[in-house]
Write an enzyme that holds these catalytic residues in place. Structure first.
Site, PDB file in Angstrom:
ATOM      1  N   ARG A  12      59.240  59.180  31.836  1.00 31.86           N
ATOM      2  CA  ARG A  12      58.796  60.059  30.766  1.00 31.86           C
ATOM      3  C   ARG A  12      58.545  59.239  29.502  1.00 31.86           C
ATOM      4  O   ARG A  12      59.403  58.458  29.094  1.00 31.86           O
ATOM      5  CB  ARG A  12      59.884  61.091  30.498  1.00 31.86           C
ATOM      6  CG  ARG A  12      59.364  62.394  29.971  1.00 31.86           C
ATOM      7  CD  ARG A  12      60.458  63.404  30.079  1.00 31.86           C
ATOM      8  NE  ARG A  12      61.315  63.316  28.903  1.00 31.86           N
ATOM      9  CZ  ARG A  12      61.563  64.349  28.106  1.00 31.86           C
ATOM     10  NH1 ARG A  12      61.041  65.510  28.384  1.00 31.86           N
ATOM     11  NH2 ARG A  12      62.349  64.213  27.074  1.00 31.86           N
ATOM     12  N   THR A  69      55.350  61.274  23.933  1.00 25.98           N
ATOM     13  CA  THR A  69      54.504  62.406  24.362  1.00 25.98           C
ATOM     14  C   THR A  69      55.246  63.381  25.277  1.00 25.98           C
ATOM     15  O   THR A  69      54.763  64.484  25.527  1.00 25.98           O
ATOM     16  CB  THR A  69      53.273  61.886  25.145  1.00 25.98           C
ATOM     17  OG1 THR A  69      53.763  61.241  26.332  1.00 25.98           O
ATOM     18  CG2 THR A  69      52.450  60.907  24.333  1.00 25.98           C
ATOM     19  N   ASP A  71      71.347  65.170  39.588  1.00 26.30           N
ATOM     20  CA  ASP A  71      70.450  64.005  39.553  1.00 26.30           C
ATOM     21  C   ASP A  71      70.616  63.202  40.837  1.00 26.30           C
ATOM     22  O   ASP A  71      71.665  62.603  41.072  1.00 26.30           O
ATOM     23  CB  ASP A  71      70.779  63.145  38.323  1.00 26.30           C
ATOM     24  CG  ASP A  71      69.741  62.046  38.145  1.00 26.30           C
ATOM     25  OD1 ASP A  71      69.576  61.222  39.072  1.00 26.30           O
ATOM     26  OD2 ASP A  71      69.088  62.011  37.093  1.00 26.30           O
ATOM     27  N   ASP A  78      71.384  59.370  40.409  1.00 21.09           N
ATOM     28  CA  ASP A  78      72.761  59.111  39.955  1.00 21.09           C
ATOM     29  C   ASP A  78      73.738  59.302  41.106  1.00 21.09           C
ATOM     30  O   ASP A  78      74.653  58.506  41.298  1.00 21.09           O
ATOM     31  CB  ASP A  78      73.144  60.061  38.814  1.00 21.09           C
ATOM     32  CG  ASP A  78      72.561  59.600  37.486  1.00 21.09           C
ATOM     33  OD1 ASP A  78      71.953  58.516  37.452  1.00 21.09           O
ATOM     34  OD2 ASP A  78      72.704  60.348  36.499  1.00 21.09           O
TER      35      ASP A  78
HETATM   36  N1  URA Z   1      65.344  64.878  39.591  1.00 16.07           N
HETATM   37  C1  URA Z   1      66.598  65.040  40.071  1.00 16.07           C
HETATM   38  O1  URA Z   1      67.264  64.078  40.447  1.00 16.07           O
HETATM   39  N2  URA Z   1      67.110  66.292  40.102  1.00 16.07           N
HETATM   40  C2  URA Z   1      66.424  67.374  39.700  1.00 16.07           C
HETATM   41  O2  URA Z   1      66.941  68.491  39.769  1.00 16.07           O
HETATM   42  C3  URA Z   1      65.115  67.189  39.205  1.00 16.07           C
HETATM   43  C4  URA Z   1      64.596  65.938  39.159  1.00 16.07           C
END
Ligand code: URA
Length: 239
Positions: A133, A137, A231, A234
Site C-alpha cells: 500500500r 495514496t 493476518d 503474521d
Molecule cells: N490479508 C490478511 O492476511 N488477512 C485479511 O483478512 C486480509 C488481507
C-alpha cells in the site's frame, strides 16, 4: 457487509445427521471455483481460523488446504489423451498434462503457498511480485517483480492466500498481462476470499480463473476479511 455465509449440514449425503457449519457463500461467476465444502476442508479451515491455534498447527493445516487448492487449480490446465501399457500388458486410455506452467507469488503471504505448488509440480519455476500500500495514496503500488523470461508462454498459477479487496491481485494480473500472459492462462489460487473482492475481480477479469477454498462474509473497516483468520503472513511467519 454482505449476508452471513449460509449454515449447512457438513458430511456425506448418506448420513442422516451431519453437523451444521457455516459454509462458503456461493457466487454467480463462471470463472470462480469454490472448493467442495467437505468435512475435511471445513475442519481444516476451522483450525486455521481459530485464534488459539499455534503457529506450527497453522502452518500444517494451511499447507493441507494449499495442497487441495493446487490440485484443483491443476484441473483447469489443458490435458490431452494419453494411452499407456500397464504391467499386465493391457492398455489404459488416460490423459496427460500439456503446456508449461509457472507459479507467481504475491509477497509475502503468497510465498507460503510456494511449497504446496512445488510438492505437486517438481522443479516448477516461481516468480515473485511485491505489492504494498502506498502510504500517500492508500492505493496498492508495485515495488518489485521478478518473473520467468518466458512467462508469456506459460500458464500462471498466481498465489495469494487472502483475497480481500482484490487490489493486489488486480495489480498482479496487470503485471502479468503486461508481460504478455493472456488472461485465460492465469489461475488465481487463494484460501479465503471476500464477496467484495471476488465481485470486483471477476467482473474486471472474467477470463482469469479464481480457485478459492471459501468465500467469507465480508470486509471490516480495515479491509480484513470477516470472520477470516487475521493476518495470514503474521500467523504463518511470525506469531
Ligand atoms: N490479508 C490478511 O492476511 N488477512 C485479511 O483478512 C486480509 C488481507
Amino acid at each position: 457487509m454482505a449476508a452471513p455465509g449460509p449454515s449447512a449440514p457438513v458430511g456425506p449425503d448418506y448420513k442422516v445427521e451431519n453437523p451444521q457449519a457455516t459454509v462458503s457463500t456461493s457466487v454467480k461467476y463462471d470463472n470462480v471455483h469454490v472448493l467442495p465444502q467437505t468435512p475435511q476442508l471445513i475442519a481444516l479451515l476451522t483450525m486455521i481460523r481459530d485464534k488459539s491455534t499455534t503457529r506450527g498447527d497453522f502452518i500444517f493445516y494451511s499447507n493441507r488446504i494449499i495442497r487441495l487448492l493446487v490440485e484443483e487449480g491443476l484441473n483447469h490446465l489443458p490435458c490431452v489423451e494419453h494411452s499407456v501399457i500397464t504391467p499386465t500388458g493391457a492398455s489404459y486410455a488416460g490423459v496427460k498434462f500439456e503446456g508449461k506452467i509457472c507459479g507467481v507469488s504475491i509477497m509475502r503471504a503468497g510465498e507460503a503457498m510456494e511449497q504446496g505448488l512445488r510438492d505437486c509440480c517438481r522443479s516448477v519455476r516461481i516468480g515473485k511480485i511485491l505489492i504494498q500500500r502506498d502510504e500517500e495514496t492508500c492505493k496498492p503500488k508495485l515495488f518489485y517483480d521478478k518473473l520467468p523470461e518466458d512467462i508469456a508462454d506459460r500458464y500462471v498459477l498466481l498465489l495469494d492466500p487472502m483475497f480481500a479487496t482484490g487490489g493486489s491481485a488486480m495489480m498482479a494480473v496487470e503485471v502479468l498481462i503486461g508481460r504478455g500472459v493472456p488472461e485465460d492462462r492465469i489461475l488465481f489460487l487463494n484460501l479465503i476470499a471476500s464477496p467484495e473482492g471476488i465481485a470486483a475481480f471477476a467482473e474486471k477479469y472474467n477470463k482469469v480463473r479464481v480457485v478459492t477454498a471459501f468465500i467469507d462474509k465480508g470486509l471490516d473497516a480495515k479491509s480484513y476479511i470477516i470472520p477470516g483468520l487475521g493476518d495470514f503472513g503474521d500467523r504463518f511467519y511470525c506469531i
